[in-house]
Design a protein around this motif. Structure first.
Motif, PDB file in Angstrom:
ATOM      1  N   PHE A  21      47.938  24.009  44.619  1.00 26.48           N
ATOM      2  CA  PHE A  21      46.604  23.877  44.051  1.00 26.48           C
ATOM      3  C   PHE A  21      46.389  24.662  42.764  1.00 26.48           C
ATOM      4  CE2 PHE A  21      46.092  23.738  48.750  1.00 26.48           C
ATOM      5  CZ  PHE A  21      45.824  22.385  48.858  1.00 26.48           C
ATOM      6  N   GLY A  22      47.358  25.477  42.357  1.00 27.21           N
ATOM      7  CA  GLY A  22      47.179  26.302  41.173  1.00 27.21           C
ATOM      8  C   GLY A  22      46.308  27.519  41.450  1.00 27.21           C
ATOM      9  N   ILE A  23      46.168  27.868  42.726  1.00 30.83           N
ATOM     10  CA  ILE A  23      45.385  29.049  43.109  1.00 30.83           C
ATOM     11  C   ILE A  23      46.266  29.966  43.926  1.00 30.83           C
ATOM     12  CG2 ILE A  23      43.186  27.823  43.140  1.00 30.83           C
ATOM     13  CD1 ILE A  23      43.429  27.899  46.260  1.00 30.83           C
ATOM     14  N   GLY A  24      45.821  31.121  44.194  1.00 30.49           N
ATOM     15  CA  GLY A  24      46.608  32.027  45.033  1.00 30.49           C
ATOM     16  C   GLY A  24      46.163  33.456  44.861  1.00 30.49           C
ATOM     17  N   GLY A  25      46.413  34.016  43.680  1.00 26.10           N
ATOM     18  CA  GLY A  25      46.129  35.427  43.459  1.00 26.10           C
ATOM     19  C   GLY A  25      44.672  35.788  43.612  1.00 26.10           C
ATOM     20  N   GLY A  26      43.829  35.216  42.792  1.00 21.50           N
ATOM     21  CA  GLY A  26      42.425  35.572  42.825  1.00 21.50           C
ATOM     22  C   GLY A  26      41.676  35.027  44.014  1.00 21.50           C
ATOM     23  N   VAL A  27      42.055  33.863  44.463  1.00 19.49           N
ATOM     24  CA  VAL A  27      41.298  33.201  45.509  1.00 19.49           C
ATOM     25  C   VAL A  27      41.746  33.610  46.912  1.00 19.49           C
ATOM     26  CG1 VAL A  27      40.677  30.932  46.435  1.00 19.49           C
ATOM     27  CG2 VAL A  27      40.856  31.257  43.985  1.00 19.49           C
ATOM     28  N   ILE A  28      43.008  33.870  47.093  1.00 21.67           N
ATOM     29  CA  ILE A  28      43.524  34.170  48.429  1.00 21.67           C
ATOM     30  C   ILE A  28      44.076  35.588  48.535  1.00 21.67           C
ATOM     31  CG2 ILE A  28      45.231  33.515  50.174  1.00 21.67           C
ATOM     32  CD1 ILE A  28      45.044  30.658  49.055  1.00 21.67           C
ATOM     33  N   LEU A  29      44.980  35.943  47.661  1.00 20.85           N
ATOM     34  CA  LEU A  29      45.676  37.225  47.792  1.00 20.85           C
ATOM     35  C   LEU A  29      44.745  38.421  47.619  1.00 20.85           C
ATOM     36  CD1 LEU A  29      48.336  38.629  48.334  1.00 20.85           C
ATOM     37  CD2 LEU A  29      48.852  38.487  45.898  1.00 20.85           C
ATOM     38  N   VAL A  30      43.895  38.406  46.611  1.00 23.47           N
ATOM     39  CA  VAL A  30      43.000  39.544  46.370  1.00 23.47           C
ATOM     40  C   VAL A  30      42.083  39.788  47.573  1.00 23.47           C
ATOM     41  CG1 VAL A  30      41.116  40.432  44.938  1.00 23.47           C
ATOM     42  CG2 VAL A  30      43.154  39.465  43.860  1.00 23.47           C
ATOM     43  N   PRO A  31      41.382  38.759  48.072  1.00 27.56           N
ATOM     44  CA  PRO A  31      40.542  39.022  49.247  1.00 27.56           C
ATOM     45  C   PRO A  31      41.337  39.493  50.470  1.00 27.56           C
ATOM     46  CG  PRO A  31      39.936  36.932  48.255  1.00 27.56           C
ATOM     47  CD  PRO A  31      41.184  37.398  47.563  1.00 27.56           C
ATOM     48  N   LEU A  32      42.505  38.921  50.708  1.00 26.01           N
ATOM     49  CA  LEU A  32      43.284  39.326  51.879  1.00 26.01           C
ATOM     50  C   LEU A  32      43.820  40.748  51.758  1.00 26.01           C
ATOM     51  CD1 LEU A  32      45.191  36.047  52.814  1.00 26.01           C
ATOM     52  CD2 LEU A  32      43.201  37.067  53.932  1.00 26.01           C
ATOM     53  N   MET A 101      32.517  45.750  41.518  1.00 29.77           N
ATOM     54  CA  MET A 101      33.612  44.845  41.178  1.00 29.77           C
ATOM     55  C   MET A 101      33.818  43.826  42.308  1.00 29.77           C
ATOM     56  SD  MET A 101      35.922  44.245  38.877  1.00 29.77           S
ATOM     57  CE  MET A 101      37.271  45.103  38.191  1.00 29.77           C
ATOM     58  N   ARG A 102      33.793  44.312  43.531  1.00 31.29           N
ATOM     59  CA  ARG A 102      33.986  43.422  44.682  1.00 31.29           C
ATOM     60  C   ARG A 102      32.811  42.458  44.824  1.00 31.29           C
ATOM     61  NH1 ARG A 102      36.032  45.282  50.644  1.00 31.29           N
ATOM     62  NH2 ARG A 102      36.429  43.188  51.386  1.00 31.29           N
ATOM     63  N   GLN A 103      31.595  42.917  44.551  1.00 35.25           N
ATOM     64  CA  GLN A 103      30.424  42.049  44.644  1.00 35.25           C
ATOM     65  C   GLN A 103      30.470  40.951  43.578  1.00 35.25           C
ATOM     66  OE1 GLN A 103      27.459  45.126  44.304  1.00 35.25           O
ATOM     67  NE2 GLN A 103      27.221  45.309  46.530  1.00 35.25           N
ATOM     68  N   VAL A 104      30.823  41.320  42.371  1.00 34.57           N
ATOM     69  CA  VAL A 104      30.942  40.327  41.300  1.00 34.57           C
ATOM     70  C   VAL A 104      32.026  39.313  41.639  1.00 34.57           C
ATOM     71  CG1 VAL A 104      31.596  40.000  38.873  1.00 34.57           C
ATOM     72  CG2 VAL A 104      30.023  41.842  39.496  1.00 34.57           C
ATOM     73  N   PHE A 105      33.165  39.800  42.101  1.00 34.34           N
ATOM     74  CA  PHE A 105      34.277  38.929  42.484  1.00 34.34           C
ATOM     75  C   PHE A 105      33.847  37.956  43.580  1.00 34.34           C
ATOM     76  CE2 PHE A 105      38.077  38.126  45.095  1.00 34.34           C
ATOM     77  CZ  PHE A 105      38.908  37.571  44.144  1.00 34.34           C
ATOM     78  N   ALA A 106      33.154  38.460  44.604  1.00 38.90           N
ATOM     79  CA  ALA A 106      32.685  37.608  45.705  1.00 38.90           C
ATOM     80  C   ALA A 106      31.696  36.567  45.194  1.00 38.90           C
ATOM     81  CB  ALA A 106      32.047  38.467  46.795  1.00 38.90           C
ATOM     82  N   GLY A 107      30.821  36.968  44.291  1.00 39.12           N
ATOM     83  CA  GLY A 107      29.863  36.027  43.727  1.00 39.12           C
ATOM     84  C   GLY A 107      30.530  34.910  42.942  1.00 39.12           C
ATOM     85  N   ILE A 108      31.539  35.267  42.180  1.00 35.73           N
ATOM     86  CA  ILE A 108      32.284  34.257  41.417  1.00 35.73           C
ATOM     87  C   ILE A 108      32.978  33.284  42.366  1.00 35.73           C
ATOM     88  CG2 ILE A 108      34.276  33.896  39.890  1.00 35.73           C
ATOM     89  CD1 ILE A 108      33.411  36.542  38.476  1.00 35.73           C
TER      90      ILE A 108
END
Length: 123
Positions: A21-32, A101-108
């Protein structure tokens, strides 16, 4: 040993998601990394960059290019903006407190997810 196995497992999941899907780092890895392994938001983001960009980016690019799914002209136009934006974003991130930073990231993520869901099911 358990922590290393867990990190390896989520890395495999992220690699598959990145290739598909062209995703991984920001969408999955960072939150995990943040949720499961207590990484700070800054540390999770930095770690995902080193883990995903060199190996996955190059290999996924090769696979997509082989199938003709790469717009080289658009990609070349994106590089300067991503490069300059990445430098600016890294400098700005240093001045933001971890919780914000985490709140902004979650909002995005939430906003992008809502737009993607609307686009997938309502158009």
């Amino acid at each position: 040993m358990g922590r290393s196995a867990g990190i390896f497992t989520i890395a495999c999941i992220c690699g598959v998601a990145s290739g598909m899907f062209g995703i991984g780092g920001g969408v999955i890895l960072v939150p995990l990394l943040s949720l499961l392994f207590a990484f700070s938001q800054h540390r999770a983001q930095g770690t995902s960059l080193i883990a995903l960009i060199p190996p996955t980016g190059v290999l996924a690019l090769m696979a997509y290019s082989k199938e003709g799914f790469v717009s080289w002209q658009t990609g070349m136009l994106l590089i300067p903006g991503v490069l300059l934006g990445g430098i600016a974003g890294g400098k700005i991130a240093k001045s933001i407190k971890p919780r914000l930073m985490r709140q902004v990231f979650a909002g995005i993520l939430l906003a992008l997810g809502a737009v993607q869901a609307f686009s997938a099911w309502c158009r």
